[in-house]
Design a protein around this motif. Structure first.
Motif, short mmCIF file in Angstrom:
data_model
loop_
_atom_site.label_atom_id
_atom_site.label_comp_id
_atom_site.label_asym_id
_atom_site.label_seq_id
_atom_site.Cartn_x
_atom_site.Cartn_y
_atom_site.Cartn_z
N TYR A 1 0.83 -1.20 0.00
CA TYR A 1 0.00 0.00 0.00
C TYR A 1 0.87 1.25 0.00
N ASP A 2 0.39 2.28 -0.66
CA ASP A 2 0.98 3.60 -0.57
C ASP A 2 0.26 4.31 0.57
N CYS A 3 0.92 4.45 1.72
CA CYS A 3 0.24 4.92 2.93
C CYS A 3 0.60 6.37 3.24
N VAL A 4 -0.43 7.13 3.59
CA VAL A 4 -0.29 8.52 3.98
C VAL A 4 -0.96 8.70 5.33
N TRP A 5 -0.27 9.40 6.25
CA TRP A 5 -0.77 9.57 7.62
C TRP A 5 -1.43 10.93 7.78
N VAL A 6 -2.56 10.93 8.46
CA VAL A 6 -3.32 12.15 8.72
C VAL A 6 -3.64 12.21 10.21
N ASP A 7 -3.42 13.36 10.84
CA ASP A 7 -3.75 13.54 12.25
C ASP A 7 -5.04 14.34 12.34
N LEU A 8 -6.08 13.75 12.92
CA LEU A 8 -7.39 14.39 13.01
C LEU A 8 -7.79 14.59 14.48
N PRO A 9 -8.70 15.51 14.75
CA PRO A 9 -9.20 15.66 16.12
C PRO A 9 -9.94 14.41 16.57
N MET A 10 -9.81 14.05 17.84
CA MET A 10 -10.49 12.87 18.35
C MET A 10 -12.00 12.94 18.16
#
Length: 248
Positions: free
Chosen positions: A57-66
Motif C-alpha cells: 500500500y501507498d500509505c499517507v498519515w493524517v492527524d485528526l481531532p479525536m
C-alpha cells in the motif's frame, strides 16, 4: 507531514485502490507519538508501516481531532484509523474493526486527582474526548467534561477547573512527572481489545488487514513490536480471533 494543508488536500481527494489514508486521533503513547510530525513513532506506527510494506500500500498519515476521527472514517474521508483505539459496540455501530492485536491492554481507566480525598461520585471529572474513558463516565452518570488531549485535562486539573482526570496509564505517568497529583484508583472501560478501524463498506480492505495481521502475528513480528513498545510479547495474538469477522 506538513500540517493542515496536507490534511485538507487528503480529505478532498479520492484514494486509489492501493492507497491507504491512515488517521490518528492525536498523541497517545506508546501507540502513537507526535503523529502530526515527521518524527511520528510508536507501536501503531510500526505496525501500520509493516502492514503497508507487506500489503504494498501507498500509505499517507493524517492527524485528526479525536471528536471527528470515527465520523471521518464513516464518511470515507480516510481509510483506516489507529492510535490505541479500543473496540466498543458504540463505535461498531458506525464503523468496522479488525481482529484485536492487543488483548491484554487496559480494560480499566485510572483516576488522578489534586487531592487524595476526592469524592469520585460527585467530583468534576475530565477525560479524553471521544474516548472509552469518556463513555465509561457518561454511562456511570458522572459529571464529566471532555478535553482534546489527556495533557489538556491535566492542565485543567492543575487550574482547578475539574477535580479528577480519568484516563490511561500514560496519563498517570504524565501526572507523576508533574508532581502534586494523586492516583485514586481504577474503573472499567469495557474495552474489547485494541483494533484498527475501517468504514463499514470497506469489506475487502477489512479482509486484507485481518489477513496481514494474521501473518504478522504468526511469524512473530507482532510479538516483537509488542515487546518493544508494550514491554510484553503475547505470542500469536491474532490466532485468538477465531472468526476474522467477529467484530465486523
Amino acid at each position: 507531514m506538513k500540517g493542515l494543508a496536507i490534511v485538507l488536500a487528503l480529505l478532498g481527494s479520492t484514494a486509489s485502490a492501493d492507497t491507504l489514508r491512515i488517521a490518528t486521533g492525536g498523541h497517545f503513547p506508546p501507540y502513537i507519538y507526535d503523529p502530526e510530525t515527521e518524527q511520528a513513532r510508536g507501536f501503531d506506527k510500526d505496525l501500520l508501516d509493516e502492514i503497508c510494506q507487506r500489503g504494498e500500500y501507498d500509505c499517507v498519515w493524517v492527524d485528526l481531532p479525536m471528536n471527528d476521527i470515527f465520523q471521518a472514517l464513516a464518511r470515507g474521508d480516510v481509510d483506516v484509523v489507529t492510535g490505541g483505539f479500543g473496540y466498543s459496540s458504540e463505535r461498531d455501530a458506525i464503523v468496522d474493526f479488525t481482529c484485536p492485536y492487543v488483548y491484554s491492554g487496559e480494560s480499566a481507566g485510572h483516576f488522578v486527582g489534586a487531592s487524595p480525598d476526592v469524592d469520585l461520585i460527585t467530583s468534576r471529572i475530565g477525560t479524553l474526548d471521544e474516548s472509552l474513558y469518556l463513555k465509561a463516565m457518561q454511562q456511570a452518570q458522572r459529571d464529566v467534561r471532555s478535553y482534546p488531549t489527556e495533557a489538556a485535562a491535566l492542565d485543567a486539573l492543575a487550574a482547578g477547573e475539574i477535580d479528577v482526570v480519568f484516563g490511561s496509564h500514560n496519563m498517570v505517568s504524565d501526572s507523576e512527572g508533574r508532581g502534586g497529583f494523586y492516583e485514586l484508583g481504577e474503573y472499567p472501560t469495557f474495552s474489547g481489545g485494541t483494533v484498527l478501524g475501517v468504514s463499514e463498506d470497506a469489506t475487502a480492505l477489512l479482509d486484507d488487514l485481518n489477513d496481514l495481521l494474521a501473518k504478522i502475528s504468526a511469524d512473530g513480528t507482532l510479538g516483537q513490536l509488542q515487546l518493544r513498545w508494550l514491554g510484553r510479547d503475547s505470542g500469536d495474538t491474532i490466532s485468538r480471533c477465531f472468526d476474522p469477522t467477529a467484530l465486523a
